[in-house]
Design a protein around this motif. Sequence first.
Motif, PDB file in Angstrom:
ATOM      1  N   SER A 168      38.621   8.659  39.240  1.00 37.74           N
ATOM      2  CA  SER A 168      39.112   8.417  37.879  1.00 37.74           C
ATOM      3  C   SER A 168      39.888   9.607  37.326  1.00 37.74           C
TER       4      SER A 168
ATOM      5  N   THR B 240      36.481  14.551  34.260  1.00 41.80           N
ATOM      6  CA  THR B 240      35.441  15.556  34.418  1.00 41.80           C
ATOM      7  C   THR B 240      34.367  15.282  33.386  1.00 41.80           C
ATOM      8  N   HIS B 241      33.124  15.311  33.809  1.00 45.33           N
ATOM      9  CA  HIS B 241      31.977  15.077  32.936  1.00 45.33           C
ATOM     10  C   HIS B 241      31.108  16.325  32.959  1.00 45.33           C
TER      11      HIS B 241
ATOM     12  N   LEU C  27      22.046  11.795  41.444  1.00 44.47           N
ATOM     13  CA  LEU C  27      23.160  11.636  42.384  1.00 44.47           C
ATOM     14  C   LEU C  27      22.805  12.159  43.763  1.00 44.47           C
TER      15      LEU C  27
ATOM     16  N   LEU D 125      30.037   6.335  37.818  1.00 44.61           N
ATOM     17  CA  LEU D 125      29.551   7.370  38.731  1.00 44.61           C
ATOM     18  C   LEU D 125      28.504   6.841  39.702  1.00 44.61           C
TER      19      LEU D 125
ATOM     20  N   LEU E 109      31.059  17.805  36.587  1.00 41.25           N
ATOM     21  CA  LEU E 109      31.145  16.779  37.616  1.00 41.25           C
ATOM     22  C   LEU E 109      32.551  16.189  37.550  1.00 41.25           C
ATOM     23  N   TYR E 110      33.357  16.455  38.574  1.00 40.33           N
ATOM     24  CA  TYR E 110      34.711  15.910  38.637  1.00 40.33           C
ATOM     25  C   TYR E 110      34.683  14.658  39.491  1.00 40.33           C
ATOM     26  N   HIS E 111      35.139  13.563  38.913  1.00 36.45           N
ATOM     27  CA  HIS E 111      35.170  12.265  39.589  1.00 36.45           C
ATOM     28  C   HIS E 111      36.603  12.021  40.036  1.00 36.45           C
ATOM     29  N   ARG E 112      36.863  12.251  41.315  1.00 33.95           N
ATOM     30  CA  ARG E 112      38.232  12.179  41.840  1.00 33.95           C
ATOM     31  C   ARG E 112      38.860  10.807  41.649  1.00 33.95           C
TER      32      ARG E 112
ATOM     33  N   VAL F 287      33.976  12.001  46.772  1.00 29.28           N
ATOM     34  CA  VAL F 287      34.493  11.408  45.531  1.00 29.28           C
ATOM     35  C   VAL F 287      34.093  12.242  44.321  1.00 29.28           C
ATOM     36  N   LEU F 288      32.925  12.857  44.372  1.00 34.21           N
ATOM     37  CA  LEU F 288      32.454  13.698  43.274  1.00 34.21           C
ATOM     38  C   LEU F 288      32.459  15.155  43.699  1.00 34.21           C
TER      39      LEU F 288
ATOM     40  N   PRO G 235      28.617   7.359  44.801  1.00 35.60           N
ATOM     41  CA  PRO G 235      29.958   7.280  45.395  1.00 35.60           C
ATOM     42  C   PRO G 235      29.959   7.878  46.795  1.00 35.60           C
TER      43      PRO G 235
END
Length: 96
Positions: free
Chosen positions: A35, A38-39, A49, A92, A30-33, A18-19, A14
């Motif tokens: 969506s 949080t993973h 990544l 991701l 890992l926060y995915h802005r 974004v992450l 990304p």
Amino acid sequence: MAAAEAGLVRYHAPPAGVLRLVSLDELTALYHRASGQTHLVAAPVPEILEALGGAPATLPELLARLAARYDLADADPDALEARLVELVSLGLVRRG
């Protein structure tokens, strides 16, 4: 995926921002802005990544980038591809 196709498909991380990754000892949050999800991930996800962050890569190119940074004498391209498939399914990483 066929081996010949693996050299043609490029994987993209990304865009910057974004992450958000936060190290939690052996795990990484890992926060995915995009969506709002949080993973919790473990190695080699953060390393994948990071290796894709500079530029998109094919499977062989990504394996070479990772091998340049880490001891991957017995690296399994199929295992790396499996991780990439998982990351694509989570949104991701993008194929293209």
